[in-house]
Design an enzyme around this catalytic site. Structure first.
Site, PDB file in Angstrom:
ATOM      1  N   LYS A  13      42.089  27.517  43.937  1.00  0.00           N
ATOM      2  CA  LYS A  13      41.729  26.731  42.746  1.00  0.00           C
ATOM      3  C   LYS A  13      42.923  26.555  41.822  1.00  0.00           C
ATOM      4  O   LYS A  13      43.209  25.464  41.359  1.00  0.00           O
ATOM      5  CB  LYS A  13      40.605  27.409  41.937  1.00  0.00           C
ATOM      6  CG  LYS A  13      39.310  27.582  42.679  1.00  0.00           C
ATOM      7  CD  LYS A  13      38.217  28.139  41.764  1.00  0.00           C
ATOM      8  CE  LYS A  13      38.513  29.508  41.179  1.00  0.00           C
ATOM      9  NZ  LYS A  13      38.605  30.595  42.174  1.00  0.00           N
ATOM     10  N   ARG A  88      31.423  30.626  35.552  1.00  0.00           N
ATOM     11  CA  ARG A  88      31.259  31.597  36.636  1.00  0.00           C
ATOM     12  C   ARG A  88      29.859  32.166  36.681  1.00  0.00           C
ATOM     13  O   ARG A  88      29.552  32.933  37.580  1.00  0.00           O
ATOM     14  CB  ARG A  88      32.233  32.760  36.406  1.00  0.00           C
ATOM     15  CG  ARG A  88      33.521  32.694  37.236  1.00  0.00           C
ATOM     16  CD  ARG A  88      34.368  33.876  36.812  1.00  0.00           C
ATOM     17  NE  ARG A  88      35.332  34.307  37.770  1.00  0.00           N
ATOM     18  CZ  ARG A  88      36.627  33.946  37.763  1.00  0.00           C
ATOM     19  NH1 ARG A  88      37.071  33.085  36.887  1.00  0.00           N
ATOM     20  NH2 ARG A  88      37.457  34.447  38.656  1.00  0.00           N
ATOM     21  N   ARG A 127      49.748  37.679  48.598  1.00  0.00           N
ATOM     22  CA  ARG A 127      50.211  37.245  47.271  1.00  0.00           C
ATOM     23  C   ARG A 127      50.766  38.458  46.518  1.00  0.00           C
ATOM     24  O   ARG A 127      51.818  38.380  45.878  1.00  0.00           O
ATOM     25  CB  ARG A 127      49.043  36.609  46.499  1.00  0.00           C
ATOM     26  CG  ARG A 127      49.350  36.283  45.056  1.00  0.00           C
ATOM     27  CD  ARG A 127      48.389  35.237  44.509  1.00  0.00           C
ATOM     28  NE  ARG A 127      47.236  35.829  43.854  1.00  0.00           N
ATOM     29  CZ  ARG A 127      46.159  35.157  43.471  1.00  0.00           C
ATOM     30  NH1 ARG A 127      46.060  33.858  43.702  1.00  0.00           N
ATOM     31  NH2 ARG A 127      45.168  35.745  42.865  1.00  0.00           N
ATOM     32  N   ARG A 135      49.270  41.249  40.324  1.00  0.00           N
ATOM     33  CA  ARG A 135      48.325  41.193  39.221  1.00  0.00           C
ATOM     34  C   ARG A 135      47.496  42.460  39.288  1.00  0.00           C
ATOM     35  O   ARG A 135      47.257  42.999  40.359  1.00  0.00           O
ATOM     36  CB  ARG A 135      47.390  40.002  39.428  1.00  0.00           C
ATOM     37  CG  ARG A 135      47.936  38.716  38.905  1.00  0.00           C
ATOM     38  CD  ARG A 135      47.129  37.516  39.358  1.00  0.00           C
ATOM     39  NE  ARG A 135      45.683  37.659  39.191  1.00  0.00           N
ATOM     40  CZ  ARG A 135      44.830  36.656  39.370  1.00  0.00           C
ATOM     41  NH1 ARG A 135      45.276  35.460  39.714  1.00  0.00           N
ATOM     42  NH2 ARG A 135      43.542  36.823  39.221  1.00  0.00           N
ATOM     43  N   ARG A 146      35.510  41.362  43.688  1.00  0.00           N
ATOM     44  CA  ARG A 146      35.486  40.015  43.095  1.00  0.00           C
ATOM     45  C   ARG A 146      34.753  39.029  43.995  1.00  0.00           C
ATOM     46  O   ARG A 146      34.065  38.130  43.524  1.00  0.00           O
ATOM     47  CB  ARG A 146      36.918  39.538  42.798  1.00  0.00           C
ATOM     48  CG  ARG A 146      37.598  40.386  41.715  1.00  0.00           C
ATOM     49  CD  ARG A 146      39.061  40.049  41.574  1.00  0.00           C
ATOM     50  NE  ARG A 146      39.240  38.755  40.960  1.00  0.00           N
ATOM     51  CZ  ARG A 146      40.229  37.918  41.247  1.00  0.00           C
ATOM     52  NH1 ARG A 146      41.140  38.239  42.146  1.00  0.00           N
ATOM     53  NH2 ARG A 146      40.312  36.771  40.640  1.00  0.00           N
TER      54      ARG A 146
HETATM   55  P1  AMP Z   1      40.820  34.224  37.705  1.00  0.00           P
HETATM   56  O1  AMP Z   1      42.248  34.118  37.314  1.00  0.00           O
HETATM   57  O2  AMP Z   1      40.022  32.968  37.446  1.00  0.00           O
HETATM   58  O3  AMP Z   1      40.627  34.739  39.106  1.00  0.00           O
HETATM   59  O4  AMP Z   1      40.167  35.315  36.741  1.00  0.00           O
HETATM   60  C1  AMP Z   1      40.618  36.647  36.709  1.00  0.00           C
HETATM   61  C2  AMP Z   1      39.571  37.540  36.041  1.00  0.00           C
HETATM   62  O5  AMP Z   1      39.366  37.106  34.684  1.00  0.00           O
HETATM   63  C3  AMP Z   1      38.178  37.513  36.661  1.00  0.00           C
HETATM   64  O6  AMP Z   1      38.057  38.378  37.767  1.00  0.00           O
HETATM   65  C4  AMP Z   1      37.321  37.945  35.479  1.00  0.00           C
HETATM   66  O7  AMP Z   1      37.421  39.328  35.241  1.00  0.00           O
HETATM   67  C5  AMP Z   1      38.001  37.233  34.326  1.00  0.00           C
HETATM   68  N1  AMP Z   1      37.442  35.887  34.130  1.00  0.00           N
HETATM   69  C6  AMP Z   1      38.101  34.700  34.273  1.00  0.00           C
HETATM   70  N2  AMP Z   1      37.286  33.673  34.031  1.00  0.00           N
HETATM   71  C7  AMP Z   1      36.066  34.219  33.737  1.00  0.00           C
HETATM   72  C8  AMP Z   1      34.798  33.673  33.419  1.00  0.00           C
HETATM   73  N3  AMP Z   1      34.591  32.337  33.366  1.00  0.00           N
HETATM   74  N4  AMP Z   1      33.774  34.540  33.189  1.00  0.00           N
HETATM   75  C9  AMP Z   1      33.960  35.863  33.225  1.00  0.00           C
HETATM   76  N5  AMP Z   1      35.120  36.452  33.545  1.00  0.00           N
HETATM   77  C10 AMP Z   1      36.178  35.634  33.791  1.00  0.00           C
END
Ligand code: AMP
Length: 189
Positions: A13, A88, A127, A135, A146
């Site tokens: 994404k 989400r 990665r 990360r 996740r």
């Molecule tokens: P991402 O970079 O989108 O994979 O997000 C990394 C982490 O940030 C996720 O595993 C969540 O802990 C948190 N996070 C990001 N976006 C959301 C969201 N829309 N709702 C809840 N947690 C989020």
């Protein structure tokens, strides 16, 4: 153009969002990126989110809905946006629908990027290895968590948006350029 990219962690994404924002000249709205900046800046929101993110859970709907609502009011989002990692949960999707109505905006599409969970585990483990600076949430155990959270909390949004006739599904296991081409075809149909 107002798009949502939906898909499990590691499906591409973020990569696709970066390519598409250049192509369409609209901002990339990633709640994950905004939360990581807040962690780096040690803001109260960042401090609260860090532990939750590091274990692979979701931060509260209230926090991310607030982030997006504020972001929508910025000048650059008037021309459109690509949402990556939001919504989400169904509660977030409902909040987004309400925000869009209030701001007189509507979505052009929801692109579901699909990928086999085992392929994703391999990608994320790589990665972490390649970047050297992993990360906090890039290790296999957290990734599996996740993926479970995605299946339980986020995958139901495909049905949610299917009911609105917005979903276009793209195979995320193809090479990056092919995924981009498929997304562009999907949103122009
Ligand atoms: P991402 O970079 O989108 O994979 O997000 C990394 C982490 O940030 C996720 O595993 C969540 O802990 C948190 N996070 C990001 N976006 C959301 C969201 N829309 N709702 C809840 N947690 C989020």
């Amino acid at each position: 153009m107002r798009l949502i990219l939906l898909g499990p962690p590691g499906a591409g994404k973020g990569t696709q969002a970066k390519i598409l924002v250049d192509a369409y000249g609209i901002p990339h709205l990633s709640t994950g990126d905004i939360l990581r900046s807040a962690i780096a800046a040690e803001t109260p929101m960042g401090l609260a989110a860090k532990e939750v993110m590091d274990r692979g859970d979701l931060v509260s709907d209230e926090i991310v809905n607030g982030i997006i609502s504020e972001r929508f009011d910025a000048e650059d989002a008037k021309a459109g946006f690509i949402l990556d990692g939001f919504p989400r949960t169904t509660t977030q999707a409902e909040a987004l629908d309400q925000m869009l109505v209030e701001k007189g905006m509507s979505l052009d599409g929801v692109v579901e990027i699909t990928a086999d969970p085992e392929v994703l585990v391999g990608r994320i483990v790589n990665r972490a290895k390649e970047s050297g600076v992993a990360r906090g949430d890039d290790n296999e155990q957290v990734l599996r968590k996740r993926l479970d959270v995605y299946r339980e909390m986020t995958a139901p949004l495909v049905d949610y948006y299917q009911r609105q006739g917005l979903v276009r599904t793209v195979d995320g296991t193809q090479p990056v350029e092919e995924v981009t081409a498929a997304i562009r075809r999907a949103v122009h149909n």
